[in-house]
Scaffold this motif. Structure first.
Motif, short mmCIF file in Angstrom:
data_model
loop_
_atom_site.label_atom_id
_atom_site.label_comp_id
_atom_site.label_asym_id
_atom_site.label_seq_id
_atom_site.Cartn_x
_atom_site.Cartn_y
_atom_site.Cartn_z
N LYS A 52 -108.75 -6.64 29.93
CA LYS A 52 -108.84 -7.00 31.34
C LYS A 52 -107.92 -8.18 31.60
O LYS A 52 -108.03 -9.23 30.96
CB LYS A 52 -110.27 -7.36 31.71
CG LYS A 52 -110.53 -7.40 33.20
CD LYS A 52 -112.01 -7.52 33.51
CE LYS A 52 -112.26 -7.47 35.02
NZ LYS A 52 -113.71 -7.57 35.33
N HIS A 75 -108.19 -3.72 34.66
CA HIS A 75 -108.24 -3.18 33.31
C HIS A 75 -106.88 -2.55 32.98
O HIS A 75 -106.33 -1.78 33.76
CB HIS A 75 -109.35 -2.14 33.18
CG HIS A 75 -110.71 -2.76 33.09
ND1 HIS A 75 -111.43 -3.11 34.21
CD2 HIS A 75 -111.48 -3.10 32.02
CE1 HIS A 75 -112.60 -3.63 33.84
NE2 HIS A 75 -112.65 -3.62 32.52
N TYR A 82 -113.41 3.07 24.83
CA TYR A 82 -114.09 2.08 25.68
C TYR A 82 -115.59 2.04 25.38
O TYR A 82 -116.18 0.97 25.26
CB TYR A 82 -113.85 2.40 27.16
CG TYR A 82 -114.45 1.39 28.11
CD1 TYR A 82 -113.76 0.24 28.45
CD2 TYR A 82 -115.70 1.61 28.68
CE1 TYR A 82 -114.31 -0.70 29.32
CE2 TYR A 82 -116.26 0.68 29.56
CZ TYR A 82 -115.56 -0.46 29.87
OH TYR A 82 -116.10 -1.38 30.74
N ARG A 83 -116.19 3.22 25.22
CA ARG A 83 -117.62 3.27 24.89
C ARG A 83 -117.90 2.65 23.53
O ARG A 83 -118.92 2.00 23.32
CB ARG A 83 -118.10 4.72 24.89
CG ARG A 83 -118.18 5.36 26.28
CD ARG A 83 -118.62 6.82 26.15
NE ARG A 83 -119.91 6.91 25.47
CZ ARG A 83 -120.32 7.99 24.80
NH1 ARG A 83 -119.53 9.04 24.70
NH2 ARG A 83 -121.49 8.00 24.22
N HIS A 115 -117.85 -1.31 23.70
CA HIS A 115 -118.72 -1.96 24.67
C HIS A 115 -120.18 -1.58 24.40
O HIS A 115 -120.46 -0.75 23.53
CB HIS A 115 -118.33 -1.58 26.10
CG HIS A 115 -117.01 -2.15 26.54
ND1 HIS A 115 -115.81 -1.65 26.09
CD2 HIS A 115 -116.71 -3.19 27.37
CE1 HIS A 115 -114.81 -2.34 26.63
NE2 HIS A 115 -115.33 -3.28 27.40
N GLN A 166 -124.89 2.24 31.58
CA GLN A 166 -124.04 1.51 32.51
C GLN A 166 -122.59 1.46 32.03
O GLN A 166 -121.65 1.44 32.85
CB GLN A 166 -124.57 0.09 32.70
CG GLN A 166 -123.84 -0.72 33.75
CD GLN A 166 -123.92 -0.08 35.13
OE1 GLN A 166 -124.95 0.45 35.53
NE2 GLN A 166 -122.80 -0.13 35.88
N THR A 167 -122.39 1.46 30.70
CA THR A 167 -121.03 1.43 30.16
C THR A 167 -120.24 2.65 30.61
O THR A 167 -119.06 2.54 30.98
CB THR A 167 -121.08 1.37 28.62
OG1 THR A 167 -121.74 0.17 28.23
CG2 THR A 167 -119.67 1.38 28.03
N LYS A 222 -120.84 4.52 33.26
CA LYS A 222 -120.64 4.42 34.70
C LYS A 222 -119.47 3.49 35.01
O LYS A 222 -118.69 3.75 35.93
CB LYS A 222 -121.91 3.95 35.38
CG LYS A 222 -123.06 4.95 35.31
CD LYS A 222 -124.31 4.40 36.00
CE LYS A 222 -125.47 5.40 35.90
NZ LYS A 222 -126.70 4.86 36.54
N ASP A 223 -119.37 2.40 34.24
CA ASP A 223 -118.26 1.47 34.44
C ASP A 223 -116.93 2.16 34.14
O ASP A 223 -115.94 1.96 34.87
CB ASP A 223 -118.43 0.25 33.55
CG ASP A 223 -119.60 -0.63 33.97
OD1 ASP A 223 -120.05 -0.49 35.12
OD2 ASP A 223 -120.08 -1.41 33.12
N TRP A 224 -116.88 2.96 33.06
CA TRP A 224 -115.63 3.63 32.69
C TRP A 224 -115.23 4.66 33.74
O TRP A 224 -114.04 4.81 34.05
CB TRP A 224 -115.75 4.30 31.32
CG TRP A 224 -114.54 5.09 30.96
CD1 TRP A 224 -114.41 6.45 30.88
CD2 TRP A 224 -113.23 4.57 30.67
NE1 TRP A 224 -113.14 6.81 30.56
CE2 TRP A 224 -112.38 5.67 30.43
CE3 TRP A 224 -112.70 3.27 30.61
CZ2 TRP A 224 -111.04 5.52 30.11
CZ3 TRP A 224 -111.36 3.13 30.29
CH2 TRP A 224 -110.55 4.24 30.04
N ARG A 232 -115.62 4.42 36.79
CA ARG A 232 -115.03 3.64 37.88
C ARG A 232 -113.68 3.07 37.49
O ARG A 232 -112.77 2.98 38.32
CB ARG A 232 -116.00 2.52 38.27
CG ARG A 232 -115.47 1.54 39.29
CD ARG A 232 -116.49 0.47 39.60
NE ARG A 232 -117.00 -0.18 38.40
CZ ARG A 232 -116.36 -1.16 37.76
NH1 ARG A 232 -115.19 -1.61 38.22
NH2 ARG A 232 -116.89 -1.70 36.68
N ILE A 233 -113.51 2.72 36.21
CA ILE A 233 -112.28 2.07 35.75
C ILE A 233 -111.13 3.05 35.59
O ILE A 233 -109.98 2.76 35.99
CB ILE A 233 -112.55 1.34 34.41
CG1 ILE A 233 -113.48 0.16 34.62
CG2 ILE A 233 -111.25 0.89 33.76
CD1 ILE A 233 -114.00 -0.44 33.33
#
Length: 364
Positions: free
Chosen positions: A261, A266, A326-327, A330, A335-336, A338-340, A342-343
Motif C-alpha cells: 500500500k 494498493h 493477498y489472502r 493477511h 473480511q479479508t 471482501k477487502d480483496w 474491493r481492491i
C-alpha cells in the motif's frame, strides 16, 4: 483324503467371488484415450460426448496408431457414457484417458457440469490434462495425425513436454483445474487446441472464471503468462529498435511480486529478471551499447506485462493468483476476501524488469 478335500472346498467357495468381481481381460476392454464434451448443435439441453478409443496394433511406427471415435448426445454426461457402451463391443475403460476436452461453445456457457462428473468418476486420473477445443472438441478428436506411432501419442507428447517444449503451451491438470475453480483468489486457465490440416496447434490460452470462459489471450501474452507464473526458461523475449526486431533466448528467468500500500493505493510490484543470448539481431550488435539495449528490453517488456495485467483485471479474472497471495499474507477472515474484491478492480501495477545480455550468439 481330508487334506485334499479342504483345498477343493475352499476353491469352490472362492469361485463365486471371483466370477462376480467385474474383472475384464485386456482384450475385452476399450481404452479411452481422450474425451470431448460439446454443446448439442440443435440447441437442445444436454451434452454431445465424444470418445476417442485406442485400437490395439502390433506395429509401432509412424502412422500405425489406429483410433475409433464414437459420439452421442444425451441429457447428462453419465447417461452419454452409458449409451456409448451400446455402440461398442468391449467395456469402456477411462483409466488411460489423459486428455479431457471442452468444446469452446460449452466453455463459454458453463463448464461446471463436466467438473461434477470428473470429480466423482473413480477411474478418471487427476493428472490427466484439460483443454478447450476450437471450434469444438469433436472436430479436434477426429483428427488423426499421419505421424502418430500409437493412439493419442501426439497430444500426450505435446502436453507432457516429453517431445516438444513450447512456451506457448501451458499444460493444465484435472486436479489443478478443479482446485482453481473452487479456490477463492485464483481462476482457471486452459490451453486452446485448434486444427491445422491433420495436426494440432496450441498457442493461445483461455481465461475462465468459476463457471465459464470470459477471455482469450494472444500467443505473445501466453508466453508472458508462462514466464511470470511458471518461470519458463524455454522461452524468448523481444524488443524493437529502429524497426529491427531483436530476440533473446532465455537461459535464466525469475519472477516475484508483492502487494503493498503506497499513497493510499494498493500496488502490485513485480520484479522480473531475465538473462540470455541473442537469437536474432541485426549485424553490428556486438559493438552496440549493451546497457542501452538492456534498458530498451526492460521498458518494452514491462509495458507488455502491464498490458496483460490490465487485460485480465478488466476481464474480472485472476489467473496469476494475486488474490490467493493477498489472502495468504493477511488475516484469515471473511473480511479479508471482501477487502480483496474491493481492491482488485482498482489495483495499480508497478513492473520492474531487468534483462541481462550474456552474448550475441555465434557471430558478432
Amino acid at each position: 483324503m481330508k487334506r485334499v478335500r479342504l483345498p477343493l472346498l475352499l476353491l469352490m467357495l472362492l469361485l463365486p467371488l471371483t466370477s462376480s468381481c467385474g474383472f475384464r481381460d485386456i482384450d475385452k476392454r476399450f481404452f479411452v484415450i481422450a474425451m470431448g464434451i460439446d454443446q448439442p448443435s440443435n440447441g437442445a439441453k444436454g451434452f454431445n460426448v465424444t470418445l476417442r478409443l485406442a485400437v490395439p496394433s502390433p506395429k509401432i511406427e509412424p502412422g500405425s496408431g489406429k483410433n475409433q471415435v464414437v459420439s452421442i448426445q444425451a441429457t447428462s454426461i453419465a447417461e452419454a457414457v452409458r449409451l456409448l457402451k451400446a455402440h461398442v463391443d468391449k467395456e469402456l475403460d477411462f483409466g488411460h484417458c489423459k486428455v479431457f476436452m471442452l468444446g469452446e461453445g460449452l466453455a463459454r456457457n458453463n463448464h461446471t457440469d463436466m467438473l461434477r462428473w470428473l470429480s466423482r468418476r473413480r477411474d478418471v486420473q487427476s493428472v490427466a490434462y484439460m483443454a478447450i477445443g476450437h471450434p469444438d472438441a469433436k472436430s479436434i478428436l477426429n483428427i488423426a495425425p499421419p505421424d502418430e506411432r500409437y493412439p493419442g501419442n501426439t497430444l500426450f507428447l505435446m502436453f507432457g513436454k516429453d517431445g516438444t517444449q513450447s512456451s506457448y503451451l501451458v499444460p493444465v491438470y484435472v486436479f489443478d483445474f478443479i482446485r482453481r475453480t473452487e479456490e477463492r483468489g485464483i481462476d482457471p486457465v486452459l490451453p486452446i487446441i485448434r486444427a491445422e490440416g491433420k495436426s494440432y496447434v496450441i498457442t493461445r490460452l483461455a481465461l475462465l472464471d468459476k463457471t465459464k470462459l470470459v477471455e482469450t489471450i494472444t500467443p505473445a501474452q501466453t508466453e508472458t503468462y508462462s514466464q511470470i507464473r511458471n518461470q519458463d526458461s524455454k522461452s524468448t523475449v523481444a524488443a524493437v529498435k529502429d524497426g529491427d526486431t531483436m530476440v533473446i533466448n532465455v537461459d535464466r528467468i525469475s519472477s516475484h511480486y508483492k502487494i503493498v500500500k503506497a499513497n493510499g493505493e494498493h500496488v502490485l510490484r513485480l520484479h522480473l529478471r531475465v538473462s540470455g543470448i541473442f537469437e536474432e539481431a541485426p549485424l553490428g550488435i556486438y559493438e552496440a551499447n549493451w546497457d542501452k539495449l538492456e534498458e530498451l528490453f526492460n521498458e518494452q517488456i514491462a509495458s507488455e506485462i502491464e498490458k496483460l495485467f490490465k487485460k485480465v483485471q478488466h476481464a474480472g479474472v485472476d489467473p496469476f493468483g494475486f488474490g490467493l497471495r493477498y489472502r495468504a499474507t493477511h488475516a484469515g477472515s471473511p473480511q479479508t476476501w471482501k477487502d480483496w474484491e474491493r481492491i482488485y478492480p482498482n489495483l495499480k501495477f508497478d513492473i520492474h524488469v531487468r534483462v541481462k545480455i550474456d552474448g550475441t550468439g555465434l557471430v558478432k
